[in-house]
Design an enzyme around this catalytic site. Structure first.
Site, PDB file in Angstrom:
ATOM      1  N   GLU A  26      11.917   4.652   8.643  1.00  5.60           N
ATOM      2  CA  GLU A  26      11.962   4.084  10.093  1.00  5.60           C
ATOM      3  C   GLU A  26      13.376   4.299  10.851  1.00  5.60           C
ATOM      4  O   GLU A  26      14.243   4.826  10.271  1.00  5.60           O
ATOM      5  CB  GLU A  26      12.006   2.232   9.754  1.00  5.60           C
ATOM      6  N   LYS A 160      16.303 -10.634   4.148  1.00  6.64           N
ATOM      7  CA  LYS A 160      17.599 -11.159   4.134  1.00  6.64           C
ATOM      8  C   LYS A 160      17.493 -12.690   4.171  1.00  6.64           C
ATOM      9  O   LYS A 160      16.464 -13.071   4.710  1.00  6.64           O
ATOM     10  CB  LYS A 160      17.937 -10.607   5.359  1.00  6.64           C
TER      11      LYS A 160
HETATM   12  N1  PSU Z   1      16.183  -6.380   8.392  1.00  5.81           N
HETATM   13  C1  PSU Z   1      17.127  -5.734   7.884  1.00  5.81           C
HETATM   14  N2  PSU Z   1      17.482  -4.635   8.532  1.00  5.81           N
HETATM   15  C2  PSU Z   1      16.803  -4.156   9.548  1.00  5.81           C
HETATM   16  C3  PSU Z   1      15.782  -4.907  10.077  1.00  5.81           C
HETATM   17  C4  PSU Z   1      15.286  -6.122   9.449  1.00  5.81           C
HETATM   18  O1  PSU Z   1      17.595  -6.041   7.064  1.00  5.81           O
HETATM   19  O2  PSU Z   1      17.187  -2.985  10.182  1.00  5.81           O
HETATM   20  C5  PSU Z   1      15.040  -4.180  11.116  1.00  5.81           C
HETATM   21  C6  PSU Z   1      13.692  -3.657  10.836  1.00  5.81           C
HETATM   22  O3  PSU Z   1      13.507  -2.710  11.591  1.00  5.81           O
HETATM   23  C7  PSU Z   1      12.722  -4.483  11.002  1.00  5.81           C
HETATM   24  C8  PSU Z   1      12.960  -5.341  12.252  1.00  5.81           C
HETATM   25  O4  PSU Z   1      11.131  -4.134  11.000  1.00  5.81           O
HETATM   26  O5  PSU Z   1      14.560  -5.568  12.141  1.00  5.81           O
HETATM   27  C9  PSU Z   1      12.563  -6.747  12.439  1.00  5.81           C
HETATM   28  O6  PSU Z   1      12.758  -7.296  13.541  1.00  5.81           O
HETATM   29  P1  PSU Z   1      12.116  -8.580  14.006  1.00  5.81           P
HETATM   30  O7  PSU Z   1      12.483  -9.524  13.233  1.00  5.81           O
HETATM   31  O8  PSU Z   1      12.420  -8.752  15.548  1.00  5.81           O
HETATM   32  O9  PSU Z   1      10.560  -8.433  13.862  1.00  5.81           O
END
Ligand code: PSU
Ligand code: MN
EC number: 4.2.1.70
Length: 303
Positions: A26, A160
């Site tokens: 990603e 996390k």
């Molecule tokens: N969790 C992490 N590192 C990240 C992300 C999530 O520990 O970089 C990023 C990933 O790209 C994930 C996104 O898909 O955040 C999720 O964002 P949201 O919670 O807004 O869907």
């Protein structure tokens, strides 16, 4: 025509011709998940680890309205340095592509693009999930809905604890997404090797992960698989330390009324700031470990 939207790197094109396994990566983790220059250094090292383990890396991003399957050095540099690149999830793809814009793809968007490109394995750090207090905010990452419907296996270090890990598991269970521990019975919590929660199933070898994934899809059970691979022992953070940091970050997000797609990047950068970089070192180590395991699983799927 679908092909008009996709642009493959030379390396990925050759891999497809030669029937070599490809692993998706990603770009939100590059643009929004880590600071420069650690982001670009890590992105390159991760690609190299995938090559060393017998697969070909395909970092995915939206560049000038094209879905890039594999990006050039210049594009990587741009994603790593640019301050205002959009975080692109499922809902953002049509706009960014139709307008010829740029976007760093989240887990959800990367899964979509990987499936369009015929890539079965995707390596990242952590997935999005159900946020704490989602019962009032309704903040549930689109990553989970994507795992429910898109046929890509996601190798990560769990979720996390900025998230409600228990509710995240409930959501995945409802949608029939297997959460598989790689050499572990406990769901890892990103910075730590364990959480209070069990994984659904455990595998101890890449071939076993590959056959579970293949079996799921051959049975017509659409959707992803979470392969949860714990951070290496020596790189894990102390649990009470990271728990305190996360509580502080969550409170700050609340005090500043952070909402929508800004929540996760806000929490990630607060955690990094509060740990004075030790979280970043851990983050880099776990992504590299995931790259090794993911490449081996991709090789296993090709057999
Ligand atoms: N969790 C992490 N590192 C990240 C992300 C999530 O520990 O970089 C990023 C990933 O790209 C994930 C996104 O898909 O955040 C999720 O964002 P949201 O919670 O807004 O869907
Ligand atoms: Mn969200």
């Amino acid at each position: 025509m679908l092909e008009n939207y996709l642009e493959f790197s030379e390396e990925v094109l050759e891999a497809r011709k030669a029937n070599k396994p490809v692993v998706a990566l990603e770009s939100t983790i590059i643009s929004h998940g880590m600071p420069y220059p650690q982001n670009i250094v890590t992105a390159k090292e991760v690609e190299e680890i995938i090559r060393q383990n017998g697969a070909v890396p395909a970092t995915i991003a939206i560049i000038n309205g094209k879905i890039k399957i594999g990006i050039s050095e210049d594009e990587l540099e741009f994603l790593a340095q640019s301050k205002d690149i959009e975080k692109a999830s499922r809902r953002d793809l049509p706009y960014l592509i139709a307008q010829g814009k740029n976007g760093a793809t989240t887990v959800a968007a990367t899964m979509i693009c990987a499936e369009l490109a015929g890539i079965e394995v995707f390596v990242t750090g952590g997935i999005g999930g159900v946020h704490r207090e989602a019962e009032t905010t309704m903040d549930i990452s689109a990553d989970l809905q994507e795992l429910a419907q898109t046929n890509v296996a996601v190798v990560c270090a769990g979720a996390k604890s900025i998230l409600d890990i228990g509710l995240t598991l409930e959501y995945l269970e409802t949608h029939g997404v297997p959460v598989v521990g790689y050499e572990t019975d406990k769901l890892p919590a990103f910075y730590t090797r364990t959480s209070p929660f069990d994984v659904n199933h455990r595998v101890d070898a890449p071939k076993d992960a590959a056959s579970l994934i293949r079996t799921k899809w051959e049975l017509g059970l659409n959707g992803g698989v979470v392969i949860a691979n714990p951070i290496p022992e020596g790189d894990a953070l102390e649990e009470s330390f990271i728990t305190n940091v996360i509580e502080t970050a969550l409170q700050e997000a609340k005090d500043n009324q952070i909402a929508g797609k800004l929540v996760t990047p806000f929490l990630l950068s607060k955690v990094k700031e509060l740990t004075e970089g030790t979280s970043l070192t851990a983050n880099i180590a776990l992504v590299k470990h995931n790259a090794e395991v993911g490449a081996k699983i991709a090789v296993g799927l090709q057999k």
